[in-house]
Design a protein around this motif. Structure first.
Motif, mmCIF file in Angstrom:
data_model
loop_
_atom_site.group_PDB
_atom_site.id
_atom_site.type_symbol
_atom_site.label_atom_id
_atom_site.label_comp_id
_atom_site.label_asym_id
_atom_site.label_seq_id
_atom_site.Cartn_x
_atom_site.Cartn_y
_atom_site.Cartn_z
ATOM 1 N N ASP A 75 108.495 25.283 5.919
ATOM 2 C CA ASP A 75 108.038 26.670 5.903
ATOM 3 C C ASP A 75 109.196 27.604 6.279
ATOM 4 O O ASP A 75 109.692 27.563 7.408
ATOM 5 C CB ASP A 75 106.873 26.817 6.887
ATOM 6 C CG ASP A 75 106.262 28.190 6.854
ATOM 7 O OD1 ASP A 75 106.821 29.089 7.505
ATOM 8 O OD2 ASP A 75 105.227 28.355 6.184
ATOM 9 N N ILE A 76 109.607 28.432 5.344
ATOM 10 C CA ILE A 76 110.789 29.276 5.549
ATOM 11 C C ILE A 76 110.585 30.319 6.653
ATOM 12 O O ILE A 76 111.448 30.467 7.525
ATOM 13 C CB ILE A 76 111.233 29.916 4.216
ATOM 14 C CG1 ILE A 76 111.626 28.797 3.238
ATOM 15 C CG2 ILE A 76 112.406 30.864 4.425
ATOM 16 C CD1 ILE A 76 111.766 29.245 1.798
ATOM 17 N N ASP A 91 114.413 20.805 7.164
ATOM 18 C CA ASP A 91 113.226 20.568 6.354
ATOM 19 C C ASP A 91 113.058 19.065 6.111
ATOM 20 O O ASP A 91 113.990 18.287 6.320
ATOM 21 C CB ASP A 91 113.220 21.430 5.084
ATOM 22 C CG ASP A 91 113.968 20.865 3.896
ATOM 23 O OD1 ASP A 91 114.499 19.747 3.960
ATOM 24 O OD2 ASP A 91 114.008 21.564 2.875
ATOM 25 N N PHE A 97 118.161 24.698 7.632
ATOM 26 C CA PHE A 97 118.046 26.154 7.613
ATOM 27 C C PHE A 97 119.091 26.643 8.612
ATOM 28 O O PHE A 97 119.307 26.015 9.651
ATOM 29 C CB PHE A 97 116.662 26.604 8.083
ATOM 30 C CG PHE A 97 115.544 26.195 7.160
ATOM 31 C CD1 PHE A 97 115.244 26.937 6.032
ATOM 32 C CD2 PHE A 97 114.770 25.084 7.445
ATOM 33 C CE1 PHE A 97 114.201 26.573 5.197
ATOM 34 C CE2 PHE A 97 113.723 24.712 6.617
ATOM 35 C CZ PHE A 97 113.430 25.454 5.487
ATOM 36 N N ILE A 102 119.186 31.637 5.833
ATOM 37 C CA ILE A 102 117.770 31.949 6.011
ATOM 38 C C ILE A 102 117.355 33.242 5.308
ATOM 39 O O ILE A 102 116.272 33.309 4.721
ATOM 40 C CB ILE A 102 117.356 31.946 7.510
ATOM 41 C CG1 ILE A 102 115.838 31.854 7.640
ATOM 42 C CG2 ILE A 102 117.919 33.140 8.242
ATOM 43 C CD1 ILE A 102 115.232 30.567 7.172
ATOM 44 N N ARG A 105 116.912 32.562 1.635
ATOM 45 C CA ARG A 105 115.700 31.769 1.397
ATOM 46 C C ARG A 105 114.441 32.623 1.554
ATOM 47 O O ARG A 105 113.493 32.467 0.797
ATOM 48 C CB ARG A 105 115.666 30.566 2.332
ATOM 49 C CG ARG A 105 116.683 29.520 1.943
ATOM 50 C CD ARG A 105 116.598 28.331 2.858
ATOM 51 N NE ARG A 105 117.584 27.338 2.507
ATOM 52 C CZ ARG A 105 117.388 26.044 2.629
ATOM 53 N NH1 ARG A 105 116.245 25.584 3.081
ATOM 54 N NH2 ARG A 105 118.334 25.197 2.304
ATOM 55 N N LEU A 106 114.437 33.509 2.531
ATOM 56 C CA LEU A 106 113.289 34.413 2.696
ATOM 57 C C LEU A 106 113.152 35.348 1.494
ATOM 58 O O LEU A 106 112.036 35.605 1.014
ATOM 59 C CB LEU A 106 113.429 35.231 3.985
ATOM 60 C CG LEU A 106 113.159 34.488 5.284
ATOM 61 C CD1 LEU A 106 113.671 35.301 6.478
ATOM 62 C CD2 LEU A 106 111.681 34.165 5.443
ATOM 63 N N ARG A 109 111.825 33.369 -1.454
ATOM 64 C CA ARG A 109 110.407 33.084 -1.230
ATOM 65 C C ARG A 109 109.560 34.311 -1.550
ATOM 66 O O ARG A 109 108.530 34.213 -2.212
ATOM 67 C CB ARG A 109 110.182 32.644 0.220
ATOM 68 C CG ARG A 109 108.727 32.367 0.553
ATOM 69 C CD ARG A 109 108.585 32.046 2.046
ATOM 70 N NE ARG A 109 107.224 31.780 2.393
ATOM 71 C CZ ARG A 109 106.310 32.700 2.676
ATOM 72 N NH1 ARG A 109 106.626 33.986 2.638
ATOM 73 N NH2 ARG A 109 105.087 32.352 3.005
#
Length: 154
Positions: A75-76, A91, A97, A102, A105-106, A109
């Motif tokens: 879960d990011i 992960d 991460f 991060i 990745r956010l 997402r």
């Protein structure tokens, strides 16, 4: 240092790797989920059941995390919360991460969520493979070895 696991969606093979590591290096592994989880008898392994609801387990993990801890999650946003507390985040496929990745990745997402909300089929992650398990185990072993070599804070 403790290991906190986002256990609701964690592959069984990853849990088994963590259970063996807990016994081998005597580190506390805590599984957090919104359902009952059976764990092997060990003074180093415990489970915490939280109430049902969106992100309840994630919030509990962030609350429990401290600098230097290791959080296992795919879960990011949870990983971002852990990093914000000075914890490490890995992960279940063995990918780290970090402060460097991060935000990207956010953003990705969020973009994927927007596409899905408009009806675009974005697919999902590839099935968990034996290679993923081996990569996770290797990354975990390297991390635990570094922790054992690090001088104790004090």
């Amino acid at each position: 240092m403790q290991i906190l696991v986002d256990a609701d969606a964690c592959p069984a093979v990853v849990k088994d790797i963590l259970f063996r590591a807990a016994a081998r290096v005597e580190v506390c592994v805590t599984l957090v989920a919104n359902q009952y989880l059976r764990t092997p008898p060990s003074r180093f392994i415990r489970s915490v059941q939280v109430g049902a609801g969106f992100d309840v387990a994630d919030a509990r993990i962030v609350e429990m995390a401290a600098a230097g801890d290791l959080v296992i999650t795919a879960d990011i946003p949870l990983a971002a919360g852990a990093l914000g507390k000075g914890a490490h985040a890995l992960d279940p496929r063995g990918e780290w991460f970090s402060a460097e990745n991060i935000e990207e990745r956010l953003t990705i997402r969020s973009m994927m969520d927007q596409l899905r909300s408009t009806g675009v089929d974005t697919g999902g992650p590839s099935p968990y493979s034996p290679r993923d398990g081996k990569n996770f185990a290797a990354q975990l072993d390297r991390f635990l070895a570094r922790q054992r070599k690090a001088p104790a804070a004090g």
